[in-house]
Write a protein that holds these residues in place. Structure first.
Motif, mmCIF file in Angstrom:
data_model
loop_
_atom_site.group_PDB
_atom_site.id
_atom_site.type_symbol
_atom_site.label_atom_id
_atom_site.label_comp_id
_atom_site.label_asym_id
_atom_site.label_seq_id
_atom_site.Cartn_x
_atom_site.Cartn_y
_atom_site.Cartn_z
ATOM 1 N N LEU A 219 8.711 -0.372 6.573
ATOM 2 C CA LEU A 219 7.279 -0.314 6.827
ATOM 3 C C LEU A 219 6.595 -0.742 5.535
ATOM 4 C CD1 LEU A 219 5.174 0.542 8.985
ATOM 5 C CD2 LEU A 219 5.120 2.779 7.874
ATOM 6 N N GLY A 220 6.015 -1.930 5.526
ATOM 7 C CA GLY A 220 5.504 -2.478 4.287
ATOM 8 C C GLY A 220 6.645 -2.648 3.299
ATOM 9 N N GLN A 221 6.484 -2.093 2.099
ATOM 10 C CA GLN A 221 7.544 -2.146 1.095
ATOM 11 C C GLN A 221 8.323 -0.835 0.996
ATOM 12 O OE1 GLN A 221 9.081 -4.422 -0.991
ATOM 13 N NE2 GLN A 221 8.123 -5.784 0.495
ATOM 14 N N ALA A 222 8.313 -0.053 2.078
ATOM 15 C CA ALA A 222 9.107 1.173 2.149
ATOM 16 C C ALA A 222 10.242 0.982 3.140
ATOM 17 C CB ALA A 222 8.239 2.351 2.559
ATOM 18 N N GLY A 223 11.438 1.347 2.712
ATOM 19 C CA GLY A 223 12.605 1.263 3.588
ATOM 20 C C GLY A 223 13.195 2.638 3.827
ATOM 21 N N PHE A 224 13.635 2.872 5.052
ATOM 22 C CA PHE A 224 14.172 4.173 5.451
ATOM 23 C C PHE A 224 15.614 4.002 5.922
ATOM 24 C CE2 PHE A 224 9.660 4.330 5.800
ATOM 25 C CZ PHE A 224 9.263 5.632 5.564
ATOM 26 N N ALA A 225 16.514 4.856 5.404
ATOM 27 C CA ALA A 225 17.913 4.837 5.819
ATOM 28 C C ALA A 225 18.415 6.274 5.867
ATOM 29 C CB ALA A 225 18.754 4.005 4.854
ATOM 30 N N GLY A 226 19.413 6.521 6.688
ATOM 31 C CA GLY A 226 19.886 7.900 6.785
ATOM 32 C C GLY A 226 21.283 8.036 7.338
ATOM 33 N N ALA A 227 21.754 9.266 7.289
ATOM 34 C CA ALA A 227 23.013 9.685 7.905
ATOM 35 C C ALA A 227 22.940 11.201 8.030
ATOM 36 C CB ALA A 227 24.213 9.279 7.059
ATOM 37 N N LYS A 228 23.649 11.741 8.993
ATOM 38 C CA LYS A 228 23.581 13.192 9.214
ATOM 39 C C LYS A 228 24.022 13.971 7.984
ATOM 40 C CE LYS A 228 26.746 14.861 11.871
ATOM 41 N NZ LYS A 228 27.562 15.584 10.849
ATOM 42 N N GLY A 229 25.056 13.483 7.295
ATOM 43 C CA GLY A 229 25.628 14.256 6.208
ATOM 44 C C GLY A 229 26.554 15.330 6.745
ATOM 45 N N PHE A 230 27.021 16.167 5.845
ATOM 46 C CA PHE A 230 27.936 17.242 6.237
ATOM 47 C C PHE A 230 27.944 18.279 5.123
ATOM 48 C CE2 PHE A 230 32.304 18.809 7.529
ATOM 49 C CZ PHE A 230 31.916 19.236 8.790
ATOM 50 N N CYS A 231 28.658 19.349 5.360
ATOM 51 C CA CYS A 231 28.742 20.412 4.369
ATOM 52 C C CYS A 231 29.939 20.189 3.438
ATOM 53 C CB CYS A 231 28.812 21.770 5.058
ATOM 54 S SG CYS A 231 29.859 21.833 6.510
ATOM 55 N N GLY A 232 30.248 21.181 2.590
ATOM 56 C CA GLY A 232 31.378 21.029 1.686
ATOM 57 C C GLY A 232 31.160 21.568 0.296
ATOM 58 N N GLY A 233 29.904 21.929 -0.050
ATOM 59 C CA GLY A 233 29.657 22.543 -1.342
ATOM 60 C C GLY A 233 29.064 21.604 -2.367
ATOM 61 N N PHE A 234 28.805 22.148 -3.542
ATOM 62 C CA PHE A 234 28.009 21.438 -4.539
ATOM 63 C C PHE A 234 28.684 21.445 -5.908
ATOM 64 C CE2 PHE A 234 25.267 23.004 -1.229
ATOM 65 C CZ PHE A 234 24.455 21.913 -0.944
ATOM 66 N N GLY A 235 28.438 20.338 -6.637
ATOM 67 C CA GLY A 235 28.911 20.230 -8.004
ATOM 68 C C GLY A 235 30.417 20.378 -8.116
ATOM 69 N N SER A 236 30.843 21.110 -9.128
ATOM 70 C CA SER A 236 32.280 21.282 -9.361
ATOM 71 C C SER A 236 32.940 22.184 -8.332
ATOM 72 C CB SER A 236 32.510 21.850 -10.770
ATOM 73 O OG SER A 236 31.873 23.114 -10.911
ATOM 74 N N TYR A 237 32.122 22.784 -7.454
ATOM 75 C CA TYR A 237 32.664 23.671 -6.432
ATOM 76 C C TYR A 237 32.804 22.994 -5.068
ATOM 77 C CZ TYR A 237 31.589 27.176 -9.940
ATOM 78 O OH TYR A 237 31.530 27.894 -11.102
ATOM 79 N N MET A 238 32.604 21.685 -5.010
ATOM 80 C CA MET A 238 32.814 20.976 -3.752
ATOM 81 C C MET A 238 34.265 21.123 -3.304
ATOM 82 S SD MET A 238 30.761 17.358 -3.706
ATOM 83 C CE MET A 238 31.462 16.775 -5.246
ATOM 84 N N SER B 128 0.829 -1.197 0.000
ATOM 85 C CA SER B 128 0.000 0.000 0.000
ATOM 86 C C SER B 128 0.871 1.257 0.000
ATOM 87 C CB SER B 128 -0.919 0.003 1.223
ATOM 88 O OG SER B 128 -0.163 0.106 2.405
ATOM 89 N N VAL B 129 0.216 2.384 -0.263
ATOM 90 C CA VAL B 129 0.895 3.677 -0.204
ATOM 91 C C VAL B 129 1.285 3.984 1.244
ATOM 92 C CG1 VAL B 129 0.527 6.164 -0.467
ATOM 93 C CG2 VAL B 129 -0.264 4.586 -2.243
#
Length: 241
Positions: free
Chosen positions: A105-124, A6-7
């Motif tokens: 939960l049903g056919q939905a799975g949840f995973a995570g991590a805090k992550g961090f900063c550092g920039g985006f794309g070619s400017y990382m 289900s949804v």
């Protein structure tokens, strides 16, 4: 419990910033969410200044929540060096931390991590130069690897990624350009796009935008409470997958 195929209705709100002796309560909000969603996701900044007493306020309010609660710590939760105490208090309140274990939960799975900063794309920011820079970049890489390892565990049809820091720039538009590198990192989006991810939730960018997509089209939601209060009709995001 939803039927297997289900949804799944996901409510998400981040950056609650609970304060010691605060004169507010989210009990009514958590109660309302319990009526509308199958699961609640809180992607970090649970406390204002990282104090155990602040976590106790959230734990008390979560008594009104009758559905599973999935969370992460954010940068504010590390401010006072009490992150272990905060986690223990909130685990007693039945929060499951997605950096430690996945959830299905049903056919939905949840995973995570805090992550961090550092920039985006070619400017990382790259690992070059002074040792302090290399340590900074190592933290970003380690967090993206943590997210990858957790997503890899899932074998569900629909997967949800939860991070505190932003994985794309779409959901931080509205923030000053000068602080973009401190709001997230494309390293997270690169990981997300290697997996079958149906939705991504993050916080941290209080003046950003509500939604965007990764390069491969995974929908990303910024559920910072301050942002939701300004731009949304309710103090949480509600998404169906």
């Amino acid at each position: 419990m939803p039927a297997k195929d289900s949804v799944i209705k996901i409510a998400a709100v981040s950056d609650l910033h609970y304060q010691k002796n605060a004169d507010f309560s989210y009990k009514n909000v958590f109660g309302e969410i319990s009526e509308k969603a199958d699961v609640l996701v809180i992607p970090g900044d649970l406390t204002g200044t990282g104090l155990a007493e602040e976590a106790e306020g959230l734990a008390a309010d979560l008594l009104a929540c009758r559905i599973p609660v999935l969370g992460l710590l954010g940068n504010h939760d590390y401010e006072s060096g009490q992150e272990r105490e905060i986690k223990n208090i909130l685990k007693d309140a039945k929060i499951l931390f997605l950096d430690e274990q996945v959830f299905t939960l049903g056919q939905a799975g949840f995973a995570g991590a805090k992550g961090f900063c550092g920039g985006f794309g070619s400017y990382m920011l790259s690992s070059y130069g002074e040792p302090a820079i290399k340590e900074f970049v190592k933290e970003a890489i380690d967090e993206s690897l943590a997210l990858e390892n957790n997503l890899r565990v899932l074998s569900t049809k629909r997967n949800v990624a939860v991070v505190h820091y932003a994985p794309i720039t779409d959901t931080i538009k509205g923030e000053p350009l000068e602080i973009y590198p401190f709001l997230g990192s494309s390293r997270l989006a690169e990981v997300i796009d290697r997996f079958n991810v149906s939705a991504v939730f993050h916080g941290h960018a209080h003046r950003g935008a509500l939604a965007g997509r990764t390069a491969k089209g995974a929908p990303v939601y910024n559920c910072s409470l301050e942002l939701l209060r300004r731009k949304h009709r309710q103090p949480y995001v509600l998404v169906e997958i």
